[in-house]
Design an enzyme around this catalytic site. Structure first.
Site, PDB file in Angstrom:
ATOM      1  N   HIS A  43      -8.505   7.297  -8.147  1.00 34.50           N
ATOM      2  CA  HIS A  43      -8.199   7.883  -9.345  1.00 34.50           C
ATOM      3  C   HIS A  43      -9.522   7.929 -10.432  1.00 34.50           C
ATOM      4  O   HIS A  43      -9.241   8.607 -11.539  1.00 34.50           O
ATOM      5  CB  HIS A  43      -7.208   6.896 -10.248  1.00 34.50           C
ATOM      6  CG  HIS A  43      -5.924   7.001  -9.090  1.00 34.50           C
ATOM      7  ND1 HIS A  43      -5.060   8.138  -9.009  1.00 34.50           N
ATOM      8  CD2 HIS A  43      -5.191   5.855  -8.708  1.00 34.50           C
ATOM      9  CE1 HIS A  43      -4.039   7.639  -8.023  1.00 34.50           C
ATOM     10  NE2 HIS A  43      -4.273   6.492  -8.009  1.00 34.50           N
ATOM     11  N   GLU A 148       1.396  -1.328  -2.114  1.00 34.82           N
ATOM     12  CA  GLU A 148       1.805  -0.581  -3.276  1.00 34.82           C
ATOM     13  C   GLU A 148       3.113   0.380  -2.761  1.00 34.82           C
ATOM     14  O   GLU A 148       3.330   1.148  -3.870  1.00 34.82           O
ATOM     15  CB  GLU A 148       0.776   0.273  -4.140  1.00 34.82           C
ATOM     16  CG  GLU A 148      -0.141   1.094  -3.305  1.00 34.82           C
ATOM     17  CD  GLU A 148      -1.081   1.650  -3.908  1.00 34.82           C
ATOM     18  OE1 GLU A 148      -1.329   1.437  -5.356  1.00 34.82           O
ATOM     19  OE2 GLU A 148      -2.096   2.305  -3.312  1.00 34.82           O
ATOM     20  N   ASP A 174       2.010   1.782  -8.727  1.00 31.08           N
ATOM     21  CA  ASP A 174       2.479   2.363  -7.599  1.00 31.08           C
ATOM     22  C   ASP A 174       3.980   1.445  -6.956  1.00 31.08           C
ATOM     23  O   ASP A 174       4.719   1.889  -6.713  1.00 31.08           O
ATOM     24  CB  ASP A 174       1.554   2.713  -6.520  1.00 31.08           C
ATOM     25  CG  ASP A 174       0.830   4.134  -6.826  1.00 31.08           C
ATOM     26  OD1 ASP A 174       1.543   5.203  -7.149  1.00 31.08           O
ATOM     27  OD2 ASP A 174      -0.455   4.200  -6.715  1.00 31.08           O
TER      28      ASP A 174
HETATM   29  C1  3PY Z   1      -1.770   0.509  -8.767  1.00 27.65           C
HETATM   30  O1  3PY Z   1      -1.099   0.030  -9.912  1.00 27.65           O
HETATM   31  O2  3PY Z   1      -1.065   1.337  -8.228  1.00 27.65           O
HETATM   32  C2  3PY Z   1      -3.192   0.724  -8.451  1.00 27.65           C
HETATM   33  O3  3PY Z   1      -3.372   1.476  -7.563  1.00 27.65           O
HETATM   34  C3  3PY Z   1      -4.241   0.008  -9.389  1.00 27.65           C
HETATM   35  O4  3PY Z   1      -5.123   0.906  -9.691  1.00 27.65           O
HETATM   36 MG    MG Z   2      -2.017   2.702  -6.848  1.00 23.11          MG
END
Ligand code: 3PY
Ligand code: MG
Length: 269
Positions: A43, A148, A174
């Site tokens: 990101h 995630e 996420d």
């Molecule tokens: C998230 O919190 O999804 C991340 O990828 C942190 O950068």
């Molecule tokens: Mg993430």
């Protein structure tokens, strides 16, 4: 001391999180009190050239260089190591097959299939002995598979059992989206904390490291209690706004003027 040896010793490490793809900015970030600097290609704006150049100021500041690669770009994991990264974070590792492919490109045989060529890394670490590099690299580098999604959670034990995966790294933003089935994004969501604690506990049982991205720095102690030892705090946007806020507060206080700053200690990123 490598990042691997410090994590193996049970140390808690704080990493900066850099998204501005510029070695001069990374130099400033690396000069702060973090143990490591993570350069974000998913990101953040980092790209191959900025990673190649930004690892230099991180090493010069005696910090550990870490790279988060883009989704599925496991080839970049090898390149990040060849540039001198000590650890690589792979986002969205949602299956055991993803974990295997990631590990294959992180580790030399017999664990994986990493191709030979530490063209920049070896001189950056002052290594002149290729055989020693080959023998020591697998243990000296750390591969973090990101957990995630619900898919990742469902196969967590398989990911943890994958040879060459040294740890997991939770992306709570996420994860919150997955947890609430798209209702919200909240990296501090109380409802998922018990599950995050269980993820760290399962990593510990598997003998693997656990890391997490921390949005609210005040939660670091809680995450360490859960078993997380690699904590990420970001990003430059936030470092700059917090610094400016603090400076302006002092300046306006000295001027006796009303407070005008809008910056906040907690952001959604
Ligand atoms: C998230 O919190 O999804 C991340 O990828 C942190 O950068
Ligand atoms: Mg993430």
């Amino acid at each position: 001391m490598t990042i691997a040896s410090r994590l193996n010793a049970g140390e808690t490490l704080l990493t900066a999180w850099s998204g501005i793809p510029d070695a001069l900015t990374v130099e400033i970030v690396a000069a702060q009190g973090f143990d490591a600097v993570t350069l974000d290609m998913q990101h953040g704006g980092h790209h191959e050239d900025s990673i190649l150049r930004s690892i230099v100021p991180v090493l010069r500041a005696a910090k550990h260089p870490v790279v988060r690669i883009p989704v599925g770009r496991f080839d970049m994991a090898s390149r990040a190591l060849d540039f001198g990264a000590e650890a690589v974070i792979a986002p969205m590792v949602n299956s055991v097959e993803d974990a295997r492919r990631f590990a294959a490109l992180m580790k030399y045989p017999p664990v994986g299939e990493r191709s030979w060529g530490p063209t920049f890394a070896a001189p950056r670490f002052g290594s002149k002995d290729p055989t020693a590099w080959l023998r020591e690299s697998n243990a000296a580098t750390v591969s973090f598979a990101m957990i995630e999604t619900r898919a990742a959670l469902n196969v967590l034990d398989g990911i943890l059992a994958t040879p060459g995966v040294d740890g997991i790294f939770v992306g709570p933003a996420d994860f919150s989206i997955a947890w609430t089935e798209g209702e919200t994004v909240d990296a501090t969501l109380e409802d998922m904390m018990e599950t995050l604690a269980r993820i760290a506990a399962r990593a510990k049982v598997a003998g693997k490291h656990a890391g997490i991205f921390v949005v609210d720095a005040g939660m670091c102690g809680r995450f360490v209690e859960m078993g997380y030892r690699f904590l990420a705090l970001g990003t430059e946007h936030r470092y700059i706004s917090l610094g400016a806020e603090s400076l302006l507060k002092t300046a306006r206080g000295a001027l006796g003027a009303p407070q005008a700053s809008k910056a906040s200690g907690k952001t959604g990123y």
